[in-house]
Enzyme design. Structure first.
Site, mmCIF file in Angstrom:
data_model
loop_
_atom_site.group_PDB
_atom_site.id
_atom_site.type_symbol
_atom_site.label_atom_id
_atom_site.label_comp_id
_atom_site.label_asym_id
_atom_site.label_seq_id
_atom_site.Cartn_x
_atom_site.Cartn_y
_atom_site.Cartn_z
ATOM 1 N N CYS A 31 -0.997 4.801 5.144
ATOM 2 C CA CYS A 31 -1.772 5.041 3.927
ATOM 3 C C CYS A 31 -2.611 6.315 4.051
ATOM 4 O O CYS A 31 -3.262 6.552 5.066
ATOM 5 C CB CYS A 31 -2.672 3.852 3.626
ATOM 6 S SG CYS A 31 -1.751 2.337 3.331
ATOM 7 N N MET A 76 -13.736 5.693 0.350
ATOM 8 C CA MET A 76 -14.754 5.875 1.382
ATOM 9 C C MET A 76 -14.316 6.869 2.444
ATOM 10 O O MET A 76 -13.139 6.959 2.769
ATOM 11 C CB MET A 76 -15.074 4.526 2.033
ATOM 12 C CG MET A 76 -15.772 3.577 1.093
ATOM 13 S SD MET A 76 -15.955 1.925 1.798
ATOM 14 C CE MET A 76 -14.380 1.203 1.404
ATOM 15 N N CYS A 98 -26.156 -2.794 1.851
ATOM 16 C CA CYS A 98 -26.586 -2.921 3.248
ATOM 17 C C CYS A 98 -27.659 -3.988 3.430
ATOM 18 O O CYS A 98 -27.748 -4.613 4.492
ATOM 19 C CB CYS A 98 -27.110 -1.576 3.754
ATOM 20 S SG CYS A 98 -25.903 -0.229 3.638
ATOM 21 N N ARG A 128 -18.108 -6.241 13.501
ATOM 22 C CA ARG A 128 -16.700 -5.934 13.708
ATOM 23 C C ARG A 128 -16.408 -5.725 15.183
ATOM 24 O O ARG A 128 -17.186 -5.075 15.891
ATOM 25 C CB ARG A 128 -16.309 -4.672 12.927
ATOM 26 C CG ARG A 128 -16.288 -4.884 11.431
ATOM 27 C CD ARG A 128 -16.100 -3.574 10.676
ATOM 28 N NE ARG A 128 -15.857 -3.837 9.271
ATOM 29 C CZ ARG A 128 -16.810 -4.085 8.388
ATOM 30 N NH1 ARG A 128 -18.075 -4.114 8.762
ATOM 31 N NH2 ARG A 128 -16.510 -4.333 7.126
ATOM 32 N N ASP A 163 11.410 20.232 0.177
ATOM 33 C CA ASP A 163 10.948 19.455 1.315
ATOM 34 C C ASP A 163 11.755 18.173 1.498
ATOM 35 O O ASP A 163 12.068 17.778 2.617
ATOM 36 C CB ASP A 163 9.469 19.111 1.138
ATOM 37 C CG ASP A 163 8.931 18.273 2.282
ATOM 38 O OD1 ASP A 163 8.912 18.761 3.424
ATOM 39 O OD2 ASP A 163 8.538 17.112 2.029
#
Length: 640
Positions: A88, A253, A316, A323, A610
């Site tokens: 991605c 983001m 926040c 994580r 291409d």
């Protein structure tokens, strides 16, 4: 030690409360992060603030997972792998990422050891991420082992959906209770462009299987990027009318390698305004505690829509997430670049108490909020693929649903892609349709063998769209007035942008063309859609549309033009083994759109080269020219 002595009063107070509860939680107030074999440092102001908070809010939750702002971290996201079967554009740099050697990744036993420790301290929700978590061979066993942990209420997975249909029955039996599926477009060719791989139909099969097995809601994550998929917002929302989906629009983001640009980000408020124009009755739903999503529902619709506003309106203050990366590093903030290796301490023989001190120290240093989108974009942080494939966010256990009579997502033969121009035309921004077509119409071709591609919709349906036969008629024709000096050079001979501030807004239309001479071998492969890279005509068409939108970023002295319509047609000329490209652009403004049309045709031609260069480099690009332009003070132009 000083830290341990300072922690004892708080620890004893918490333990008195914890003895009366079912869960047995450890407590403490760690100060600093010791390296293996090093002693802890003296207490800091952070410790004092945490102790004061804990005195005022004594509760059966671990002090190690409570930060200095009182946020309790009950949600853990564990990355099972750095690898992914997609590429991605916003997640992984085009050149790929250097993967961690296998010996430095967490083993299954280490993952389960850390999970048990966090659950014992109060984590009640674990989400498995990646990379792509479902490519890990033992993912079903990991889910089953997690399901045995007392106190863990939710086990979720965030997946790109490629392997979901095959694995979901086993995962559900093992204890998987929540699913997020990443899907950024409903156009198969655009899917290939975004993820650089095929597999759209497999994702749709995964969504179908999740609904069939009773997951409700099935959460669909869509990262919205300007100039790429913001024109599909209404089509995504329309899916929630008859399906138990929670479509979650995520603000684009910044992460290392994804070339984040503020102009690519579509804000929550802009997306919401677009939705309200179509559905003014859109209702805001109450927000859940620690929710990261702003949820809305259209009355009468089965599903709902959510917005993840990480950039424009951060959440926040209620963040409860931690994580663990695939290589064993603990990240307390997705956008922060500070990490601590739990793997190293685990392998150095650290005790449970020592691990808790390390975790508590990291949580204690968590900042009140992230640095803001402009600062984040300048920070060095992992590429998204090395943190987790896609983030998101709040998830709920499913309510089992009977769907015996419903089957709108059944995947049928997707090999017939020859008439895909109709699908692209229906979805593309220039001529947005008020009536949303059924989902199956977007990705089931008609089987026509004609290889003629156009991004144009039927002008009878939308009179504002350009006719595929000829450009919009000009009000008058005549020779183009010439100038005795270059308009983009000032009196000193230096490059300068033309000031169009005083020019009136008029309707501007331009048509340009190009030709690509492929040769017989490449032409046949394109004609039969047999190129290994994929459908050359569709990719070139998308590239041409993208190029028109980005002309001002490619040509230095071009003004930015808000295009109301872009059409790119590609036709095969078997007599010359060529592809003839025609690009049309329309806008209302003070400056023309001939550069947009020329750029569109040129980039479409370059893309064809291409796509075909592996077969033959004896390909000729030529005849890039303006066919016509209308509107503006200098009159119209029509090439004879």
């Amino acid at each position: 030690m000083a830290a341990a002595a300072a922690a004892r009063p708080v620890s004893r107070m918490l333990r008195r409360v914890l003895r009366s509860t079912v869960r047995s939680c450890s407590s403490g107030a760690p100060v600093t992060l010791p390296h293996p074999g090093e002693p802890s440092q003296p207490a800091t102001e952070e410790l004092s603030r945490r102790r004061q908070f804990l005195r005022e809010h004594v509760a059966p939750f671990s002090a190690f997972l409570t930060d200095s702002f009182g946020r309790r971290h009950s949600y853990l996201r564990i990355s099972l792998t750095e690898k992914c079967n997609l590429r991605c554009q916003y997640c992984m740099p085009e050149e790929g990422v250097p993967l961690t050697p296998k010996a430095k990744l967490l083993t299954t036993e280490e993952i389960l050891t850390l999970a048990r420790l966090f659950v014992k301290e109060g984590v009640d929700k674990i989400r498995l991420t990646g990379g792509e978590p479902l490519i890990r061979p033992d993912v079903v066993d990991i889910v089953a082992q997690l399901h045995r942990l007392e106190g863990l209420r939710t086990i979720g997975v965030t997946t790109n959906g490629i392997n979901l249909a095959r694995l979901l029955p086993s995962l559900q039996k093992a204890g998987l209770s929540a699913i997020n599926i990443s899907l950024d477009t409903l156009v198969p060719a655009k899917f290939e462009f975004i993820v650089r791989r095929k597999g759209f139909h497999k994702v749709m099969e995964g969504i179908h299987k999740a609904i069939e097995l009773g997951y409700n809601p099935v959460k669909v994550n869509c990262v919205v990027m300007r100039g790429l998929n913001e024109d599909e917002l209404l089509n995504f929302v329309a899916l929630t009318k008859g399906l138990p989906l929670d479509v979650r629009f995520i603000e684009y983001m910044p992460f290392d390698g994804n070339k984040w640009n503020f102009r690519k980000m579509v804000s929550y408020k802009e997306m919401l305004d677009t939705l309200r124009q179509q559905w003014p009755e859109l209702e805001k739903l109450p927000e859940e505690e620690s929710s990261t999503a702003k949820a809305f529902k259209i009355p009468g619709f089965r599903g709902q829509v959510s917005f993840i506003t990480s950039m424009s309106e951060h959440f926040c203050g209620t963040c409860n997430r931690l994580r663990i990366t695939a290589d064993g590093n603990l990240k307390v903030c997705l956008f922060g670049n500070s990490e601590v290796s739990l793997r190293d301490h685990l392998r150095a023989g650290a005790s449970e108490e020592e691990l808790l001190r390390i975790i508590g120290a990291a949580v204690g240093r968590k900042k009140q909020q992230h640095a803001g989108m402009f600062n984040i974009s300048q920070m060095k942080n992992r590429p998204m693929i090395l943190i987790e494939l896609f983030l998101m966010l709040q998830d709920s256990p499913p309510a089992i649903l009977s769907l015996s009579s419903w089957d709108p997502l059944r995947v049928q033969d997707l090999r017939h892609r020859m008439s895909f121009s109709n699908q692209v035309a229906t979805l593309w921004k220039g001529c947005r349709v008020p009536q949303i077509p059924p989902l199956a119409h977007w990705w089931l071709g008609s089987g026509s063998l004609q290889r003629h591609y156009s991004s144009h919709r039927d002008s009878a349906t939308n009179p504002k769209c350009l006719s595929p036969v000829s450009p919009a008629p000009a009000t008058h024709s005549g020779p183009l007035p010439t100038s005795d000096q270059l308009t983009h050079v000032n009196t000193e001979g230096r490059a300068a942008m033309v000031d169009v501030g005083q020019k009136p807004d008029t309707e501007r239309v331009a048509v340009a063309s190009a030709m690509v001479l492929l040769g017989p071998v490449a032409f046949k492969l394109v004609q039969e859609n047999q190129l290994k890279k994929g459908d050359a005509l569709v990719v070139a068409q998308l590239a041409g549309i993208q190029a028109a939108k980005l002309t001002s970023q490619l040509i230095p002295l071009c003004h930015h033009v808000a295009l109301s319509h872009v059409q790119v047609q590609l036709e095969l000329d078997s007599t010359r083994h060529a592809v003839v490209i025609q690009a049309s652009c329309r806008a209302r403004g003070p400056t023309g759109v001939e550069m947009e049309a020329l750029t569109s045709a040129a980039v479409a031609a370059l893309t064809l080269y291409d796509m075909c260069k592996a077969v033959s480099r004896d390909i000729v690009l030529g005849e890039i020219k303006l066919i016509s332009k209308t509107g503006g003070q200098r009159g119209d132009f029509h090439r004879a």
